[in-house]
Design a protein around this motif. Sequence first.
Motif, short mmCIF file in Angstrom:
data_model
loop_
_atom_site.label_atom_id
_atom_site.label_comp_id
_atom_site.label_asym_id
_atom_site.label_seq_id
_atom_site.Cartn_x
_atom_site.Cartn_y
_atom_site.Cartn_z
N LYS A 85 49.43 44.57 41.98
CA LYS A 85 49.12 45.67 41.07
C LYS A 85 47.89 45.36 40.26
O LYS A 85 47.71 44.26 39.77
N ASN B 103 46.64 54.24 41.08
CA ASN B 103 47.57 53.48 40.24
C ASN B 103 48.96 53.31 40.81
O ASN B 103 49.68 52.40 40.45
N GLY C 131 47.97 51.57 45.00
CA GLY C 131 46.98 50.53 45.21
C GLY C 131 45.90 50.87 46.21
O GLY C 131 45.05 50.03 46.51
N TYR D 93 52.66 46.59 44.55
CA TYR D 93 53.01 47.98 44.81
C TYR D 93 54.16 48.01 45.80
O TYR D 93 54.25 47.17 46.69
#
Lengths: 140, 492
Positions: free
Chosen positions: A80, A88, A91, A138
Amino acid sequence: MFKVPRNFRLLEELEEGQKGVGDGTVSWGLEDDEDMTLTRWTGMIIGPARTNYENRIYSLKVECGPKYPEAPPTVRFVTKISMNGINNSNGTVDSRSIPILSKWQNSYSIKIVLQELRRLMTSKENMKLPQPPEGQTYSN
Amino acid sequence: MADNGAADPGNNNNNKPDASEGTIIKVTVKTPKDKEEIAISEDASVTQFKEEISRRFKAKQDQLVLIFAGKILKDGDSLNQHGIKDGLTVHLVIKTAHKAGDGASSSPSSSSSTQAGSSSSPSPGTNPSTAGTTGPAAPPTQTPNILTGFGDLSSLAGLGMGSANFMELQQQMQRQLMSNPEMLSQIMENPLVQNMMSNPDLMRQMIVANPQMQQLMERNPEISHMLNNPELMRQTMELARNPAMMQEMMRNQDRALSNLESIPGGYNALRRMYTDIQEPMFSAAREQFGSNPFSALGGNSESGAQPSRTENREPLPNPWGPPSSTSSSENGGGTTAGTGTTTGTNPSVSNPLGINAASLGNGMFNSPGMQSLMQQISENPQLMQNMLSAPYMRSMMQSLAQNPELASQNPASSPSAGTNTAQQQQLMQQMLQMFAGGGGGGTQTPEVRFQSQLDQLNAMGFINREANLQALIATGGDINAAIERLLGSQPS
């Protein structure tokens, strides 16, 4: 100009990745050594000093499609990160916001992409962005 | 390949179970700073590799992170697994104890403290000045003015500083901010603050809600004009938000100004502008965020090219004033105005002095020199009168000009101000010079100098001699500008 066949290029990049060409702040290699298509790569960026990314290691996935190197690879952060141009929630690197991807040239390479992303971390707009706690990835 | 059955010469790794089998390979280990070649068995595990590395690099094993071909080497893996062979390079990161991760954890706390602090930063002019004023002497009663404008932030009093008194809290924050410009820039970069600043309406409300500001607005309709112009507000806030942009703007202004000088008649215009800007400069002298108000001035580069008077002119009341609430509040209001003003050009003069003054601001206000200055001012009734009757710095500077020894005495009397003294003297001299240059006469009183202008104004029907005089002073003798001023200041 003479166009280098895709596999040749990628093998070259593989070798460079293993030899650690460059300054040691980025690293890349095949995600799976058995991947004969040389499509999926993993990359690593070491966060530059004096930024909020300092001392962190960012893992990325780079996918070199069949048209590579004529077409840019798709890049996605696994670790992240909070940075302009990076989605966001998953990724993915927005190819339109990262200049090197939007203005791709076939002389560019995975190494250059990683180095450029690292350089963007040092930009004023990015370097002070508050970052999520280290080690988060992520979900996909 | 692995044909040397004999003990491996390079095998200085401890505990290698099948020591005889592995070949020794030389792997380069590279950190961003340095590079070492490590010999290790081909079959070694990552753990063993790390042991060797920790010895070589003098770091603890658990601080080491190894990366090869874009993958992190986990302790349980073997080098073989990753295809690490002779001559290849592995990247090493040595984690230091303090990580950038701290940045993440501290930002929530800093954002909460910036909420309290944001009462200061979004209107950079207002709070620092009042807090600055409230610092040494004046009652903290002025700060509530600002607070009410920002809604009820008193609940934040308990945050961070542990001070029950929100005024104190704010003052502390101000002082901290002032002493640490980096913190300020951090705060400015905080998205929360930026959000606040990017909302022009919000900003405007906050500024307007400040009663000091309201006073100022009454006195100078230009301010309200400026505030009402959303475009301008937005620009100002952009500038305040982005220090780099501010500097750019300032540089542009300087260039525009130097061009201006070469235009015939432009030099006079410049002089006028100088005198106009003197006032904001004085406010900068006591305003800690000295450079900020000015850069806000750089809002509109076009107007710089026009030789006619600039729109920006909030007469900033005198920063040297005694710590009475009037002058303090004027100061507060004045500096807000200084922050909020734009469309005026940003003369190069104010820039160097502004920055100079910013560092001065702290020292100056607290130094004994300032206090002795104030003493002398109070002793000299003439000065007092001037100050009280004309909230413009200019009158005070006139008196100072008339008594030059007064001016030089003050900085000299500050005992151990060190560099501050020198700076103060410089500032004083520069101010006097400019004042003299701007006024064109130096040691004459304004009445004398502007006698002819006053007469003309009288003839035109402006019978308020005081107001005329002030207007002339403010515009440096320019009748047209003075008239505009007078007309503008009529109750609107």
